[in-house]
Design an enzyme around this catalytic site. Structure first.
Site, short mmCIF file in Angstrom:
data_model
loop_
_atom_site.label_atom_id
_atom_site.label_comp_id
_atom_site.label_asym_id
_atom_site.label_seq_id
_atom_site.Cartn_x
_atom_site.Cartn_y
_atom_site.Cartn_z
N ASN A 13 0.85 -1.19 0.00
CA ASN A 13 0.00 0.00 0.00
C ASN A 13 0.89 1.24 0.00
O ASN A 13 1.51 1.57 1.01
CB ASN A 13 -0.91 -0.02 1.24
CG ASN A 13 -1.78 1.22 1.33
OD1 ASN A 13 -1.97 1.94 0.35
ND2 ASN A 13 -2.31 1.48 2.52
N LYS A 15 -0.05 4.33 -0.44
CA LYS A 15 -0.73 5.48 0.16
C LYS A 15 -0.56 6.73 -0.71
O LYS A 15 -0.60 6.63 -1.94
CB LYS A 15 -0.26 5.69 1.61
CG LYS A 15 -0.34 4.41 2.44
CD LYS A 15 -0.09 4.63 3.90
CE LYS A 15 -0.12 3.29 4.64
NZ LYS A 15 0.00 3.46 6.10
N HIS A 100 -9.52 1.02 5.54
CA HIS A 100 -8.21 1.23 6.16
C HIS A 100 -8.35 2.23 7.31
O HIS A 100 -9.14 3.17 7.25
CB HIS A 100 -7.22 1.77 5.12
CG HIS A 100 -5.80 1.76 5.58
ND1 HIS A 100 -5.29 2.71 6.44
CD2 HIS A 100 -4.78 0.90 5.32
CE1 HIS A 100 -4.02 2.43 6.68
NE2 HIS A 100 -3.69 1.34 6.02
N GLU A 102 -6.69 4.65 8.29
CA GLU A 102 -6.46 6.06 7.98
C GLU A 102 -7.72 6.68 7.37
O GLU A 102 -8.00 7.87 7.59
CB GLU A 102 -5.26 6.20 7.03
CG GLU A 102 -3.95 5.91 7.76
CD GLU A 102 -2.82 5.46 6.87
OE1 GLU A 102 -1.74 5.19 7.42
OE2 GLU A 102 -3.00 5.34 5.64
N GLU A 172 -4.81 -4.88 11.19
CA GLU A 172 -3.83 -3.79 11.33
C GLU A 172 -4.10 -3.04 12.63
O GLU A 172 -4.97 -2.16 12.68
CB GLU A 172 -3.97 -2.80 10.17
CG GLU A 172 -3.38 -3.27 8.86
CD GLU A 172 -3.05 -2.08 7.97
OE1 GLU A 172 -1.89 -1.94 7.59
OE2 GLU A 172 -3.95 -1.29 7.67
N GLY A 178 3.07 2.58 11.17
CA GLY A 178 4.07 3.64 11.05
C GLY A 178 4.97 3.80 12.25
O GLY A 178 5.83 4.67 12.27
N SER A 219 3.68 -1.91 10.52
CA SER A 219 5.13 -1.91 10.75
C SER A 219 5.78 -3.24 10.34
O SER A 219 6.62 -3.78 11.04
CB SER A 219 5.45 -1.59 12.21
OG SER A 219 5.04 -0.27 12.51
#
Length: 257
Positions: A13, A15, A100, A102, A172, A178, A219
């Site tokens: 991904n 992004k 996702h 985000e 996730e 991150g 990560s």
């Protein structure tokens, strides 16, 4: 085919990290690194929308699959700025990230929206990659399993799967994305069992075994990728930052295979 018989799957991904020109360079470098060799994994790359067409043309003669980072839940209409599943299908997309963290966080995507996206992906024969995960606060309060269970049930209640359709659930944990620090394999595997329990509430054993795969994201890099792609309960990985350079992505592919 049983999910346990698949090759491990790696979904990259990218992004909103790359210009179209950067994306093209990355894909060309990746193809050079593969050097015509057969892939030991299933590899899916998810570039930005404007890069989908040039990437499709670059990977045409490879076994790399094309994924999209999101989709709208209507096939056409007055939805400015959105992309329909039929458009994604037309440009060669096979996989779509749905829900996702985000998007849940920054775009306030809700469970009903995610559910509609899953339905519309299946209508167009696209494979949804449904992202689920708990926040640090939810984890600290001991609510991780409840949150994951509910996210899976909300996304999939009422979904009918044909025998040739598949769905991927990507666990996730929001708080590790991150951070550079993944959860342990045993933690991810335990959460995968919770996901399976939710699936068994909705689908037959045969459907869960043959049409679902559970993967881990958060990560992931070449040092831990192999743990999460063992093909037992977890059968692949969703990779973010560590997939933005061809050499790093190749290291992950090699570590998994």
């Amino acid at each position: 085919m049983s999910s346990s018989n698949h090759q491990p799957i790696i979904i990259a991904n990218w992004k909103m990290n790359l210009l179209v020109s950067d994306t093209i360079r990355l894909v060309k470098s990746l193809i050079r690194s593969l050097n015509g060799e057969s892939l030991p994994v299933e590899l899916v790359i998810c570039p930005s929308y404007p890069a989908l067409l040039p990437v499709r043309d670059l990977i045409k003669k490879t076994r790399i699959a094309l994924g999209a980072q999101d989709v709208f839940w209507k096939d056409s209409g007055p939805y400015t700025g959105e992309i329909s599943p039929s458009i994604l299908k037309e440009v060669g997309v096979s996989y779509v990230l749905v829900g996702h963290s985000e998007r849940r966080n920054y775009l306030k995507e809700t469970e009903p929206m995610i559910h509609h996206k899953v339905l519309t992906c299946l209508t167009e024969k696209l494979t949804p990659v449904i992202c689920v995960g708990e926040t640090l606060n939810e984890r600290q309060q001991g609510n991780k399993d409840t949150v994951i269970f509910q996210q899976v049930k909300s996304a999939l209640t009422g979904v009918q799967l044909a025998s040739d359709q598949s769905i991927i659930i990507a666990y996730e944990p929001v708080w590790v994305i991150g951070s550079g620090q993944a959860v342990s394999y045993s933690d991810a595997a335990q959460t995968a069992q919770v996901i399976k329990e939710a699936l068994f509430d909705l689908f037959s054993f045969k459907i869960v075994a043959n049409n679902f795969r559970i993967i881990y994201g958060g990560s992931v890099d070449s040092s831990n990728a192999r743990d999460f792609a063992k093909g037992e309960i977890l059968s692949g990985i969703l990779v973010g930052g560590a997939s933005l350079k061809a050499a790093q992505l190749m290291n992950i592919i090699k570590s998994v295979s």
